[in-house]
Design an enzyme around this catalytic site. Sequence first.
Site, mmCIF file in Angstrom:
data_model
loop_
_atom_site.group_PDB
_atom_site.id
_atom_site.type_symbol
_atom_site.label_atom_id
_atom_site.label_comp_id
_atom_site.label_asym_id
_atom_site.label_seq_id
_atom_site.Cartn_x
_atom_site.Cartn_y
_atom_site.Cartn_z
ATOM 1 N N HIS A 137 42.203 97.313 -2.071
ATOM 2 C CA HIS A 137 42.310 97.283 -3.532
ATOM 3 C C HIS A 137 41.049 97.790 -4.214
ATOM 4 C CE1 HIS A 137 45.949 95.123 -2.476
ATOM 5 N NE2 HIS A 137 46.399 95.673 -3.583
ATOM 6 N N ARG A 177 46.026 97.592 6.203
ATOM 7 C CA ARG A 177 45.635 98.640 5.251
ATOM 8 C C ARG A 177 44.172 98.532 4.874
ATOM 9 N NH1 ARG A 177 48.927 96.769 -0.158
ATOM 10 N NH2 ARG A 177 47.318 97.879 -1.313
ATOM 11 N N ASN A 193 52.227 101.371 0.241
ATOM 12 C CA ASN A 193 50.990 100.898 0.897
ATOM 13 C C ASN A 193 51.336 99.788 1.890
ATOM 14 O OD1 ASN A 193 49.775 102.502 -1.019
ATOM 15 N ND2 ASN A 193 49.259 100.818 -2.370
ATOM 16 N N ASP A 194 52.066 98.799 1.384
ATOM 17 C CA ASP A 194 52.411 97.696 2.284
ATOM 18 C C ASP A 194 53.501 98.093 3.267
ATOM 19 O OD1 ASP A 194 50.722 95.473 1.796
ATOM 20 O OD2 ASP A 194 51.593 95.312 -0.202
ATOM 21 N N ARG A 206 49.663 95.803 -12.168
ATOM 22 C CA ARG A 206 49.242 94.784 -11.195
ATOM 23 C C ARG A 206 48.671 93.607 -11.985
ATOM 24 N NH1 ARG A 206 47.648 99.568 -7.992
ATOM 25 N NH2 ARG A 206 48.646 99.405 -5.948
ATOM 26 N N ARG A 247 54.497 93.596 -12.884
ATOM 27 C CA ARG A 247 54.798 92.938 -11.609
ATOM 28 C C ARG A 247 54.394 91.477 -11.685
ATOM 29 N NH1 ARG A 247 52.357 95.401 -6.198
ATOM 30 N NH2 ARG A 247 50.425 94.509 -6.973
HETATM 31 C C1 PEP Z 1 52.138 98.834 -2.397
HETATM 32 O O1 PEP Z 1 52.100 97.948 -1.534
HETATM 33 O O2 PEP Z 1 52.394 100.011 -2.136
HETATM 34 C C2 PEP Z 1 51.865 98.515 -3.796
HETATM 35 C C3 PEP Z 1 52.037 99.401 -4.747
HETATM 36 O O3 PEP Z 1 51.382 97.284 -4.079
HETATM 37 P P1 PEP Z 1 49.867 96.830 -3.795
HETATM 38 O O4 PEP Z 1 49.092 98.038 -3.405
HETATM 39 O O5 PEP Z 1 49.366 96.225 -5.043
HETATM 40 O O6 PEP Z 1 50.015 95.841 -2.708
HETATM 41 MG MG MG Z 2 52.144 95.846 -2.099
#
Ligand code: PEP
Ligand code: MG
Length: 755
Positions: free
Chosen positions: A363, A639, A628-629, A470, A506
């Site tokens: 992040h 990650r 991402n997740d 976020r 979100r």
């Molecule tokens: C993701 O996981 O791709 C996402 C957009 O959420 P975050 O990066 O905040 O976990």
């Molecule tokens: Mg995510």
Amino acid sequence: MYEAMVRLARDILAQPDWRKGAAMAVARIGMNLGVDCCSLYAFDHTTDSFRLIAHEGPFSDQINQLSLPENTGLVGFIAQRAEPLNLLDATSHPAFTKNSIIAESEFNVFLGVPMVHNRKCVGVLTVRRDSQKFTDDEEGFLTSLATALASTIAHAIEFGEIVATPNYHRHRVQKKFRAIPSSPGSRIGTGFVLYDDLMLDDVPERETEEPEAEFQRFLVALKAVRDHNEKISQSFDELDPMHQEIFNAYLHILDDETMVEEVKSEIFEQEQWAPGAVKRVFARHIVTLEEIENFYLAERGDMLRDIADQLLEKLQNIQSRDRNNPPANAILIAEYVTATMIAEVVPDNIIGIVSKTGSANSHTAILARALGIPAVMGAMDLPLFEAEEAPIALDGSSGEIYINPTATTLDQYKVRIQESASFDRELEALRELPAETIDGHRVQIQVNIGMLEEIQQALDNGAEGVGLFRTEVPFASKKHFPTEAQQLEIYRQHMLAFEPTPVTMRILDIGGDKELPYFPIREENPYLGWRGIRVTLDHPDIFLVQVRAMLKASDDLQSELRILLPMISNLEEVCFAKNLVDQAFEEIKDEGFTVQHPKIGAMIEVPALVFQIRSIAEQVDFLAVGSNDLTQYLLAVSRNNARVVDLYHEFHPSVLIALYSIVRDAHRADTTVSICGEMAGTMEGAALLLGMGFDSLSMNATHIPRVKWLIRNLSYESCQQLLADVLAMDDATEIVDFVRRHLQHAGVGKVLASM
Ligand code: PEP
Ligand code: MG
């Protein structure tokens, strides 16, 4: 031998002074293996050579003098191959050169082992004797000790302690490092290093050119620590004589003039900076006390350590009075640059970020991209101490970092910076234009957002609404859970700013690497634990307050409020969350607000849902893919871990197949689908996602103009063909190369170079 090794390894690790640890190691190895000499070489990156830093045997005057060029001789050979070398006659080995080990011709039986840390050879340990080849057991013994020593030596290298001369600032040698490209752009600036709390054992040796200032700094710290301890001592007055006695002993140490004199002599005579002088003096006394087996003296050793830590803490505070106020053109560098650090140190002055840990998807990196600050993460080998106040050139697109760049390097960087600035001016013209391909296919370009400060940039860059807000970001900057009224204020500003375009908020997504200071979640495996919707469904109180605030924020506005549910892993969670939203909606209406029922969406980021798209689509109004997740969970690769960063690949064929399948199933169920993971903001990703048919790409504001430019210069048909070609490939790197080549051929290579 095994016991001796375990004991020695333990003693090495327990030794706070690495030089003593190294000296102890060679002496005890010599004794245990019955050798004639034992030498420890460590890599000195100021001269690209292996420097003799500890030695037992003849020619011990060579310690710190002898330096063997990298890649030559027996030591270089061992380092290059990172394998042990066990020889009956060292002189007959092809790599042997006269200067390849300390001269002493009769000790020709040779064993050398590499010291490897994080895949790099940081040193070499050698033993020699005059007869009898070393046995397998002896080789195993030496290898195990080399492993135990490796992290100590790596640590010393990192702090710049293995050098020909300890004054690095007089040595402006260009050093190049390569780490994880995390936020694009090139910058030239000055290293602004923030250290974690310095503990006695971690204090780097460092020469000072201003002994008087350092000594004054020490005296100020000493007084502050003394005052603090005196205050504590007084608070125990009469009540508890035992405690008072302890604090009196503390004061006694702090008033000890010999101690002050010793620190003074380290500063003035040895030219040590204040923390280094404190470390040297206190470590010396502590080791002496620890060597005497006496309970009372051991206690006193603990006291000394405690005082030293207090002094260091104070010294750091004095040194870091400018911590929150970096100089202009500062490149923020730390062991782990956190999102809070970025916010605290006035982002205006920070033009670049280098973090030794973390990766492009952590992040911190996401925030850096959001702020348009070039960043490189996972720079494991970067010596913090050398980067401090040094000129730095940084390329967040390639991951290159230069400490003390040469004039040629600086010139190259200046050209890059200018080219990028002129492309930026060209991009400004696109602000009001849609993201439409040359054959008329339109896609929404929305923004991922977290801080109020990002709104203006998003609007300036032409975002068509918010694809991902976020909300945990504003939560993290508070000292407690924000109240409904506090949340309302923040959400309302977003709704107003983006009116009439949709705003996707979100639900609080904490857990994993996102922590609220006032709501710590300690788990062994946080990414697989209490994260996202799992937390808020267990806490309907948090969920309801948040939804109520979101709904009130949309009162009387045209913008569409969309509520997004993170980390959904089954249908039941969606139903439960929807019931809570309904409850909040009824409450708000009853309270007299004019609100529309919000659209509800589910994030697709848990792989299980890839196979349930149709069922989920029946329950919600829209889907948003968190690539991402999804990548992290599909590939079982964190990650946020620089160690496995090479395995984290959004262009892995399985990830692409999963994404394509999500889009097709969503469209078959007549549900729109967006993607808000980081790949949407990359050129290679955007081209493929466009080909897949995503309805909306959501990204950091900084990436919007380039992605829009790309889309406006490509045809939808060519992106579909590109996707078809790529889906037949097996390897992520091959895929990325192929996409890049395709983009070059399509005449849009310029945008790749500018990233
Ligand atoms: C993701 O996981 O791709 C996402 C957009 O959420 P975050 O990066 O905040 O976990
Ligand atoms: Mg995510």
